[in-house]
Structure formats: structure tokens, C-alpha cells
Design a protein around this motif. Structure first.
Motif, PDB file in Angstrom:
ATOM      1  N   ALA A   1      -3.495   2.010  -1.261  1.00  0.00           N
ATOM      2  CA  ALA A   1      -2.654   1.025  -1.850  1.00  0.00           C
ATOM      3  C   ALA A   1      -3.154   1.183  -3.290  1.00  0.00           C
ATOM      4  CB  ALA A   1      -3.329  -0.418  -1.176  1.00  0.00           C
TER       5      ALA A   1
ATOM      6  N   TYR B   1      12.102  -2.180  -4.532  1.00  0.00           N
ATOM      7  CA  TYR B   1      11.669  -3.371  -5.513  1.00  0.00           C
ATOM      8  C   TYR B   1      10.198  -3.237  -5.871  1.00  0.00           C
ATOM      9  CZ  TYR B   1      10.704  -4.706  -0.831  1.00  0.00           C
ATOM     10  OH  TYR B   1      10.348  -4.936   0.342  1.00  0.00           O
TER      11      TYR B   1
ATOM     12  N   ILE C   1       5.249   6.465   0.734  1.00  0.00           N
ATOM     13  CA  ILE C   1       6.193   5.451   1.593  1.00  0.00           C
ATOM     14  C   ILE C   1       6.425   4.159   0.698  1.00  0.00           C
ATOM     15  CG2 ILE C   1       6.556   4.202   3.733  1.00  0.00           C
ATOM     16  CD1 ILE C   1       5.074   6.206   5.118  1.00  0.00           C
ATOM     17  N   SER C   2       7.808   3.950   0.964  1.00  0.00           N
ATOM     18  CA  SER C   2       8.157   2.660   0.068  1.00  0.00           C
ATOM     19  C   SER C   2       8.600   1.490   1.044  1.00  0.00           C
ATOM     20  CB  SER C   2       9.357   2.867  -0.963  1.00  0.00           C
ATOM     21  OG  SER C   2       9.866   1.716  -1.184  1.00  0.00           O
ATOM     22  N   ILE C   3       8.340   0.338   0.987  1.00  0.00           N
ATOM     23  CA  ILE C   3       9.062  -0.582   1.856  1.00  0.00           C
ATOM     24  C   ILE C   3      10.171  -1.181   1.357  1.00  0.00           C
ATOM     25  CG2 ILE C   3       6.801  -1.143   2.994  1.00  0.00           C
ATOM     26  CD1 ILE C   3       6.894  -3.873   1.350  1.00  0.00           C
TER      27      ILE C   3
ATOM     28  N   HIS D   1      -2.505  -0.136  -7.434  1.00  0.00           N
ATOM     29  CA  HIS D   1      -2.682  -1.307  -8.374  1.00  0.00           C
ATOM     30  C   HIS D   1      -2.224  -0.934  -9.601  1.00  0.00           C
ATOM     31  CE1 HIS D   1      -3.425  -5.406  -7.020  1.00  0.00           C
ATOM     32  NE2 HIS D   1      -3.511  -4.970  -5.952  1.00  0.00           N
ATOM     33  N   TYR D   2      -2.181  -2.053 -10.498  1.00  0.00           N
ATOM     34  CA  TYR D   2      -1.934  -1.727 -11.863  1.00  0.00           C
ATOM     35  C   TYR D   2      -0.366  -0.877 -12.082  1.00  0.00           C
ATOM     36  CZ  TYR D   2      -6.676  -2.625 -11.431  1.00  0.00           C
ATOM     37  OH  TYR D   2      -7.963  -3.355 -10.980  1.00  0.00           O
ATOM     38  N   GLU D   3      -0.602   0.207 -13.001  1.00  0.00           N
ATOM     39  CA  GLU D   3       0.832   1.057 -13.221  1.00  0.00           C
ATOM     40  C   GLU D   3       0.729   1.898 -12.118  1.00  0.00           C
ATOM     41  OE1 GLU D   3       3.273   0.224 -15.068  1.00  0.00           O
ATOM     42  OE2 GLU D   3       2.065  -1.606 -15.365  1.00  0.00           O
TER      43      GLU D   3
ATOM     44  N   TYR E   1       0.493   7.382   0.427  1.00  0.00           N
ATOM     45  CA  TYR E   1       0.329   6.576  -0.470  1.00  0.00           C
ATOM     46  C   TYR E   1       1.429   5.396  -0.635  1.00  0.00           C
ATOM     47  CZ  TYR E   1       0.879   5.113  -5.569  1.00  0.00           C
ATOM     48  OH  TYR E   1       0.805   4.124  -6.708  1.00  0.00           O
ATOM     49  N   LEU E   2       1.306   4.237  -0.509  1.00  0.00           N
ATOM     50  CA  LEU E   2       2.301   3.425  -0.450  1.00  0.00           C
ATOM     51  C   LEU E   2       2.887   3.022  -1.855  1.00  0.00           C
ATOM     52  CD1 LEU E   2       2.725   2.155   2.196  1.00  0.00           C
ATOM     53  CD2 LEU E   2       0.136   2.230   2.132  1.00  0.00           C
ATOM     54  N   SER E   3       4.134   3.450  -2.212  1.00  0.00           N
ATOM     55  CA  SER E   3       4.660   3.681  -3.474  1.00  0.00           C
ATOM     56  C   SER E   3       5.990   3.212  -3.570  1.00  0.00           C
ATOM     57  CB  SER E   3       4.377   5.041  -3.876  1.00  0.00           C
ATOM     58  OG  SER E   3       5.307   5.278  -4.880  1.00  0.00           O
TER      59      SER E   3
HETATM   60  N1  SAM Z   1       4.263   1.845 -12.118  1.00  0.00           N
HETATM   61  C1  SAM Z   1       4.814   1.856 -10.968  1.00  0.00           C
HETATM   62  C2  SAM Z   1       6.127   2.330 -10.711  1.00  0.00           C
HETATM   63  O1  SAM Z   1       6.916   2.020 -11.809  1.00  0.00           O
HETATM   64  O2  SAM Z   1       6.623   3.300  -9.839  1.00  0.00           O
HETATM   65  C3  SAM Z   1       4.532   0.709 -10.224  1.00  0.00           C
HETATM   66  C4  SAM Z   1       3.318   0.405  -9.730  1.00  0.00           C
HETATM   67  S1  SAM Z   1       3.117  -1.133  -8.780  1.00  0.00           S
HETATM   68  C5  SAM Z   1       3.143  -2.365  -9.957  1.00  0.00           C
HETATM   69  C6  SAM Z   1       1.451  -1.098  -8.085  1.00  0.00           C
HETATM   70  C7  SAM Z   1       1.178  -0.669  -6.943  1.00  0.00           C
HETATM   71  O3  SAM Z   1       1.934  -1.584  -5.793  1.00  0.00           O
HETATM   72  C8  SAM Z   1       1.710   0.753  -6.393  1.00  0.00           C
HETATM   73  O4  SAM Z   1       0.808   1.913  -6.959  1.00  0.00           O
HETATM   74  C9  SAM Z   1       2.116   0.790  -4.863  1.00  0.00           C
HETATM   75  O5  SAM Z   1       0.876   1.337  -4.304  1.00  0.00           O
HETATM   76  C10 SAM Z   1       2.435  -0.591  -4.728  1.00  0.00           C
HETATM   77  N2  SAM Z   1       3.927  -0.904  -4.602  1.00  0.00           N
HETATM   78  C11 SAM Z   1       4.739  -1.621  -5.396  1.00  0.00           C
HETATM   79  N3  SAM Z   1       5.903  -1.598  -4.818  1.00  0.00           N
HETATM   80  C12 SAM Z   1       5.828  -0.995  -3.671  1.00  0.00           C
HETATM   81  C13 SAM Z   1       6.950  -0.777  -2.801  1.00  0.00           C
HETATM   82  N4  SAM Z   1       8.346  -1.201  -2.836  1.00  0.00           N
HETATM   83  N5  SAM Z   1       6.563   0.080  -1.684  1.00  0.00           N
HETATM   84  C14 SAM Z   1       5.426   0.550  -1.410  1.00  0.00           C
HETATM   85  N6  SAM Z   1       4.412   0.235  -2.434  1.00  0.00           N
HETATM   86  C15 SAM Z   1       4.570  -0.471  -3.404  1.00  0.00           C
END
Ligand code: SAM
Length: 244
Positions: free
Chosen positions: A109, A133, A128-130, A111-113, A83-85
Motif C-alpha cells: 500500500a 480515481y 492493481i487499481s480498484i 502513500h503520499y505521491e 502494488y495497489l496503484s
Molecule cells: N501520484 C500517484 C499517481 O498519480 O499515480 C498517486 C498516489 S496516491 C495519492 C497514494 C497511494 O494510494 C498510491 O501509492 C496507491 O498505493 C494508492 N492508491 C490511490 N488510488 C488508488 C487506486 N485507484 N487503486 C489502487 N491504489 C490506489
């Protein structure tokens, strides 16, 4: 390697097919990328994939059922589900190298919250985060991951494009690069690069890689993976100043 990308925007992932080295990796069969539309797994008559968060609050959360069905439909005996997060482990070159050894990746991938936490707890192998931010969605992070992995697939880079000499591969940043013209706006290319003496050029590059790392990312020097490479660089430095 087979990569499934579970997304609400498959057309974004499909853009990779015409993108530089990744496109070449797809054409050559080194990597097979399939974008899967999570919405296709919604059994809701309006094809909804999101809902309000329990407990209240702003925004929408991706529902678990379509994501679960999409994962299970793509899963094979050797899948690694990612999960990209923004809450995940930050991607680095060593982690890219580890993932490049896998046979099958399923990249989710959000979206939203974000997604219902029961998916993360029960069906995801890695988050995994990139970077620290927050982006709008996980498509760009998934593409970053695919690009970084594609470069490591055998036969994708030509010998001129070898990844072994690039930044991060051995724990250092790459040495500075120059091309023609020899003089640009009054600034000359370092003389050693025009000397034709390959052992001197190699030495200059090793020392410059060390200097560049020291100036731009001193934190990396503490983490140097190969103690041998540190010794080689010290040796080159000593040779350069005529002490060896
Ligand atoms: N509410 C979440 C939080 O505060 O942790 C953020 C949700 S973000 C607006 C929406 C999606 O963008 C996430 O579910 C994730 O898949 C992706 N995403 C956002 N930033 C990311 C990052 N730095 N690395 C990987 N995925 C990211």
C-alpha cells in the motif's frame, strides 16, 4: 492463503479482523492476514520512510530501501507481489478469481505521491487499481482486494451466501432481490416469486438477470464468458413468452 500487507498504517488493516465475512475467513484459518509496518524497516534514525522527489515538485515519495527490505523479509518461494496503484490493471471478478488461487500475496500500500519507481520496475509482479480515481493510500484498495478474495475461499461463505449466483461471477448482473413485506409503500413483490413454482422462479431470475444487465451494464453482454449461458437465457426468454 497467506497475505502480507505492507503499509504505514497497520492498524487500519487490522480492522479487517472484526469485519463481517473477512473476519470469519480469518477466524476459520481460510486466510491469514499480517499487516507489516514499512516504517519498522527504515534504518534512518528518525524512521523516515519518505523523501523529496528528484527533479522537484510537490509532495513526498516513499523511499525504496524500507519497502525493498519489507518485501524481501516477507517473500517466500511462491509469493505474488502486488502494488495497489491507480496506474494498475483494474480489478474485476475474473482477476479476483485468479488471485484467490495463489498461496501467498504480498500487498504493498503506497502513500503520499506513491513509491520510488525502481521498486515497481524490479520487485512488483502486478500493479492493481480498484478504479480510475485517486485515493490517499493503498490500504482501502488492499482491503477491497482481501474482501473480494476471502469470499472465494473454500468454506468461507455458507451455502445460502454462495458467490456463484452473484453479479459478475458468470458475466451478468444478479437478478433483483426482494424480502418481506410482500407490499411496501404500495409496491408489490413480483407474483412469480410468491408462486412456489421453482422452475418458473428460476426462469424469471435468468431473464431478469439478463434484463438488469441490459439496462444497467449493456457493455457486459458483449463480454459474456460462457456462450452456453447466453443460449440458456435465450431459451428461458422464449419459454417465458410461450414460443418454446
Ligand atoms: N501520484 C500517484 C499517481 O498519480 O499515480 C498517486 C498516489 S496516491 C495519492 C497514494 C497511494 O494510494 C498510491 O501509492 C496507491 O498505493 C494508492 N492508491 C490511490 N488510488 C488508488 C487506486 N485507484 N487503486 C489502487 N491504489 C490506489
Amino acid at each position: 492463503m497467506k497475505v502480507h500487507v505492507l503499509t504505514l498504517f497497520p492498524e487500519v488493516i487490522d480492522m479487517l479482523r472484526s469485519y463481517s465475512i473477512v473476519g470469519r475467513a480469518i477466524d476459520s484459518g481460510a486466510i491469514d492476514i499480517e499487516a507489516v509496518n514499512i516504517r519498522d524497516y527504515s534504518v534512518d534514525k528518525h524512521k523516515r520512510v519518505d523523501d523529496y522527489p528528484f527533479g522537484g515538485g510537490k509532495g513526498m515519495v516513499m523511499k525504496p530501501e524500507p519497502i525493498y527490505s519489507a518485501i524481501e523479509d516477507c517473500r517466500s518461494s511462491n509469493s505474488r507481489v502486488i502494488y495497489l496503484s491507480p496506474q494498475g490493471k483494474i480489478l474485476d471478478q475474473a482477476f479476483v478469481g485468479e488471485l484467490a488461487e495463489e498461496d501467498h500475496l504480498i500487498l504493498l500500500a503506497g502513500h503520499y505521491e506513491g513509491i520510488d519507481n525502481r521498486i515497481i520496475e524490479n520487485y512488483i509482479d502486478d500493479e492493481i487499481s480498484i478504479g480510475d480515481y485517486v485515493l490517499t493510500g493503498g490500504e482501502l484498495p488492499a482491503m477491497v482486494l482481501i474482501d473480494s478474495i476471502s469470499r472465494l475461499m473454500p468454506g468461507v461463505l455458507s451455502s445460502e451466501e454462495s458467490y456463484e449466483i452473484e453479479s459478475h461471477y458468470e458475466g451478468l448482473l444478479e437478478y433483483p432481490q426482494y424480502t418481506r413485506p410482500r407490499v411496501f409503500n404500495g409496491k408489490k413483490v413480483p407474483d412469480v416469486l410468491l408462486s412456489g413454482d421453482h422452475s418458473k422462479i428460476n426462469m424469471w431470475r435468468q431473464v431478469s438477470a439478463l434484463r438488469t444487465t441490459l439496462m444497467k451494464r449493456p457493455d457486459m453482454l458483449k463480454e459474456l464468458k460462457k456462450p452456453g449461458s447466453q443460449l440458456d437465457l435465450m431459451d428461458s426468454l422464449l419459454k417465458l413468452i410461450g414460443k418454446r
